[in-house]
Design a protein around this motif. Structure first.
Motif, PDB file in Angstrom:
ATOM      1  N   ALA A 207       5.064  -4.538  -7.108  1.00 59.94           N
ATOM      2  CA  ALA A 207       5.207  -3.135  -7.490  1.00 59.94           C
ATOM      3  C   ALA A 207       5.750  -2.300  -6.332  1.00 59.94           C
ATOM      4  O   ALA A 207       6.621  -1.442  -6.523  1.00 59.94           O
ATOM      5  CB  ALA A 207       3.861  -2.578  -7.959  1.00 59.94           C
ATOM      6  N   LYS A 208       5.245  -2.543  -5.120  1.00 62.02           N
ATOM      7  CA  LYS A 208       5.662  -1.731  -3.976  1.00 62.02           C
ATOM      8  C   LYS A 208       7.086  -2.059  -3.518  1.00 62.02           C
ATOM      9  O   LYS A 208       7.842  -1.179  -3.116  1.00 62.02           O
ATOM     10  CB  LYS A 208       4.692  -1.951  -2.808  1.00 62.02           C
ATOM     11  N   THR A 209       7.465  -3.334  -3.603  1.00 59.58           N
ATOM     12  CA  THR A 209       8.771  -3.743  -3.094  1.00 59.58           C
ATOM     13  C   THR A 209       9.872  -3.760  -4.151  1.00 59.58           C
ATOM     14  O   THR A 209      11.033  -4.006  -3.838  1.00 59.58           O
ATOM     15  CB  THR A 209       8.682  -5.149  -2.473  1.00 59.58           C
TER      16      THR A 209
ATOM     17  N   ILE B   5      -8.512  -3.170   0.362  1.00 60.52           N
ATOM     18  CA  ILE B   5      -7.826  -3.941   1.403  1.00 60.52           C
ATOM     19  C   ILE B   5      -6.959  -3.024   2.251  1.00 60.52           C
ATOM     20  O   ILE B   5      -6.944  -3.113   3.485  1.00 60.52           O
ATOM     21  CB  ILE B   5      -6.980  -5.059   0.772  1.00 60.52           C
ATOM     22  N   CYS B   6      -6.251  -2.118   1.616  1.00 59.51           N
ATOM     23  CA  CYS B   6      -5.383  -1.189   2.342  1.00 59.51           C
ATOM     24  C   CYS B   6      -6.176  -0.354   3.340  1.00 59.51           C
ATOM     25  O   CYS B   6      -5.755  -0.156   4.485  1.00 59.51           O
ATOM     26  CB  CYS B   6      -4.650  -0.271   1.360  1.00 59.51           C
TER      27      CYS B   6
ATOM     28  N   ASP C 146      -0.224 -10.321  -5.756  1.00 55.70           N
ATOM     29  CA  ASP C 146       1.144 -10.517  -6.257  1.00 55.70           C
ATOM     30  C   ASP C 146       1.657  -9.244  -6.930  1.00 55.70           C
ATOM     31  O   ASP C 146       2.767  -8.776  -6.657  1.00 55.70           O
ATOM     32  CB  ASP C 146       1.191 -11.651  -7.292  1.00 55.70           C
ATOM     33  N   ALA C 147       0.853  -8.703  -7.814  1.00 53.63           N
ATOM     34  CA  ALA C 147       1.250  -7.508  -8.564  1.00 53.63           C
ATOM     35  C   ALA C 147       1.476  -6.326  -7.631  1.00 53.63           C
ATOM     36  O   ALA C 147       2.432  -5.557  -7.813  1.00 53.63           O
ATOM     37  CB  ALA C 147       0.188  -7.169  -9.608  1.00 53.63           C
TER      38      ALA C 147
ATOM     39  N   CYS D 136       0.837  -1.196   0.000  1.00 56.40           N
ATOM     40  CA  CYS D 136       0.000   0.000   0.000  1.00 56.40           C
ATOM     41  C   CYS D 136       0.879   1.256   0.000  1.00 56.40           C
ATOM     42  O   CYS D 136       1.962   1.255   0.590  1.00 56.40           O
ATOM     43  CB  CYS D 136      -0.902   0.023   1.233  1.00 56.40           C
ATOM     44  N   PRO D 137       0.421   2.370  -0.623  1.00 57.26           N
ATOM     45  CA  PRO D 137      -0.827   2.494  -1.376  1.00 57.26           C
ATOM     46  C   PRO D 137      -0.717   1.807  -2.740  1.00 57.26           C
ATOM     47  O   PRO D 137       0.379   1.487  -3.195  1.00 57.26           O
ATOM     48  CB  PRO D 137      -0.987   3.997  -1.542  1.00 57.26           C
ATOM     49  N   SER D 138      -1.859   1.608  -3.371  1.00 54.80           N
ATOM     50  CA  SER D 138      -1.900   0.936  -4.664  1.00 54.80           C
ATOM     51  C   SER D 138      -2.906   1.643  -5.567  1.00 54.80           C
ATOM     52  O   SER D 138      -3.880   2.219  -5.094  1.00 54.80           O
ATOM     53  CB  SER D 138      -2.307  -0.533  -4.476  1.00 54.80           C
ATOM     54  N   ASN D 139      -2.642   1.587  -6.871  1.00 57.72           N
ATOM     55  CA  ASN D 139      -3.597   2.148  -7.834  1.00 57.72           C
ATOM     56  C   ASN D 139      -4.566   1.092  -8.337  1.00 57.72           C
ATOM     57  O   ASN D 139      -5.316   1.336  -9.282  1.00 57.72           O
ATOM     58  CB  ASN D 139      -2.861   2.813  -9.003  1.00 57.72           C
ATOM     59  N   ILE D 140      -4.556  -0.089  -7.717  1.00 50.54           N
ATOM     60  CA  ILE D 140      -5.497  -1.157  -8.054  1.00 50.54           C
ATOM     61  C   ILE D 140      -6.677  -1.057  -7.096  1.00 50.54           C
ATOM     62  O   ILE D 140      -6.500  -1.186  -5.880  1.00 50.54           O
ATOM     63  CB  ILE D 140      -4.833  -2.536  -7.929  1.00 50.54           C
ATOM     64  N   PRO D 141      -7.901  -0.803  -7.574  1.00 46.68           N
ATOM     65  CA  PRO D 141      -9.044  -0.557  -6.683  1.00 46.68           C
ATOM     66  C   PRO D 141      -9.254  -1.643  -5.633  1.00 46.68           C
ATOM     67  O   PRO D 141      -9.489  -1.329  -4.454  1.00 46.68           O
ATOM     68  CB  PRO D 141     -10.229  -0.462  -7.648  1.00 46.68           C
ATOM     69  N   ALA D 142      -9.173  -2.914  -6.016  1.00 41.09           N
ATOM     70  CA  ALA D 142      -9.401  -3.985  -5.043  1.00 41.09           C
ATOM     71  C   ALA D 142      -8.348  -3.962  -3.942  1.00 41.09           C
ATOM     72  O   ALA D 142      -8.642  -4.221  -2.769  1.00 41.09           O
ATOM     73  CB  ALA D 142      -9.399  -5.340  -5.750  1.00 41.09           C
TER      74      ALA D 142
END
Length: 315
Positions: free
Chosen positions: A267-269, A137-138, A262-263, A127-133
């Motif tokens: 992406a974050k790490t 969760i975040c 997974d994605a 987190c944060p993520s640009n994936i809505p789902a």
């Protein structure tokens, strides 16, 4: 004291040099209910009963037990650095007369390591993520006990490319250790890994500093004796490091959300991460090697007698 087999005080140069290995650890073929006695004490899982170890004759093939531990360290994977706890590696090593060596892993794998807590937990990992789902969760994780993630390094195959001289020098690879990292959290599910059996992270540690050297002789049951049939060599206090390994992306995370977690984690790490962007450091490594003092004098039964000695200190 009655001794299990004859021996001489001489220690070969090859034995003296073949003494270091780096950290992480394992469940083994020879698993003791309690710690072995005396000088055998660190060798709780040496695979002395593995067929290759038992078949070692003492001339063409010489069997040895190796253990290496570290109380602390750190591992950097992509953009994430985790402080590690105690690590312990135990293997059997067969020194061949042509100068090569073979590694025998305990049946349960060569590596055991304390689980480490990932800084920031799941929020920090994806987190944060640009994936809505993932964003949903975040948002649900704030101040939640579901946020905690533990990471555990696990063996995924036998170590290989053991270099018997590298343990007493600096800058040379001691051994190659294939591992994966298990990320555990209720939201990630039970099969979230960085690395796999088919695509492992391969650690190749080297000494950054020279270890202190010590040697002792002992009887089969672990009792120290100046004319002991076994020799234990200790290399202690070295800092070890590897910054050459590549890290694949995380897989199997997220309870079937079609790879979205997974994605997000990758992406974050910053995974997958190429060689040169990752690092492992092991502090205050403690390495010990035990073997017959004069294995050639008991040929062709060196492997059998090493097993007999280990069991006499355990059973």
């Amino acid at each position: 004291m009655n001794r299990s087999f004859p021996g001489a005080r001489a220690v070969t140069t090859a034995t003296a040099l073949g003494t270091a290995l780096v950290a992480f650890a394992a469940t083994g073929t020879a698993t003791a209910a309690a710690a072995p006695n005396g000088e055998w004490a660190p060798f709780t899982r040496c695979p002395v009963d593995a067929p290759a170890m038992l078949a070692a004759d003492g001339i063409a093939r010489t069997p040895q037990c190796v253990v290496s531990t570290s109380p602390s360290g750190s591992i950097k994977l992509g953009n994430t650095t985790v402080t590690t706890g105690r690590t312990n590696l135990q293997i059997g090593v067969i020194q061949n007369s042509d100068g090569t060596s073979s590694v025998v892993a305990p049946a349960g794998g060569a590596l055991i390591a304390d689980s480490a807590t990932v800084p920031g937990g799941l929020l920090g990992l994806m987190c944060p993520s640009n994936i809505p789902a993932i964003t949903q969760i975040c948002e649900s994780l704030s101040n939640s006990t579901l946020n905690k993630i533990t990471a555990t390094v696990e063996s995924v195959g036998a170590p290989y490319d053991f270099n018997q001289t590298a343990g007493i020098v600096t800058g040379e690879t001691i051994v190659a250790i294939p591992v994966r990292i298990h990320l555990e959290n209720p939201i990630l599910g039970g099969n979230c890994y960085i690395g796999s059996k088919s695509n492992p992270i391969v650690l190749r540690p080297k000494n950054l500093t020279y270890p202190d050297f010590g040697i002792s002789f002992f009887d089969g049951d672990g009792t120290v004796a100046d004319d002991g049939e076994l020799t234990r060599i200790n290399l202690t206090g070295a800092t070890q490091n590897d910054s050459t390994f590549a890290v694949p992306g995380a897989t199997g995370c997220g309870l079937g959300l079609f790879g979205l977690i997974d994605a997000a984690v990758n992406a974050k790490t910053g995974l997958p991460a190429p060689a040169g962007t990752n690092s492992l450091t092991l502090d205050n490594s403690q390495t010990a090697l035990a073997g017959l003092t004069a294995p050639g004098t008991v040929a062709p039964d060196a492997g059998k007698l090493l097993s007999q000695a280990w069991h006499s200190a355990v059973d």
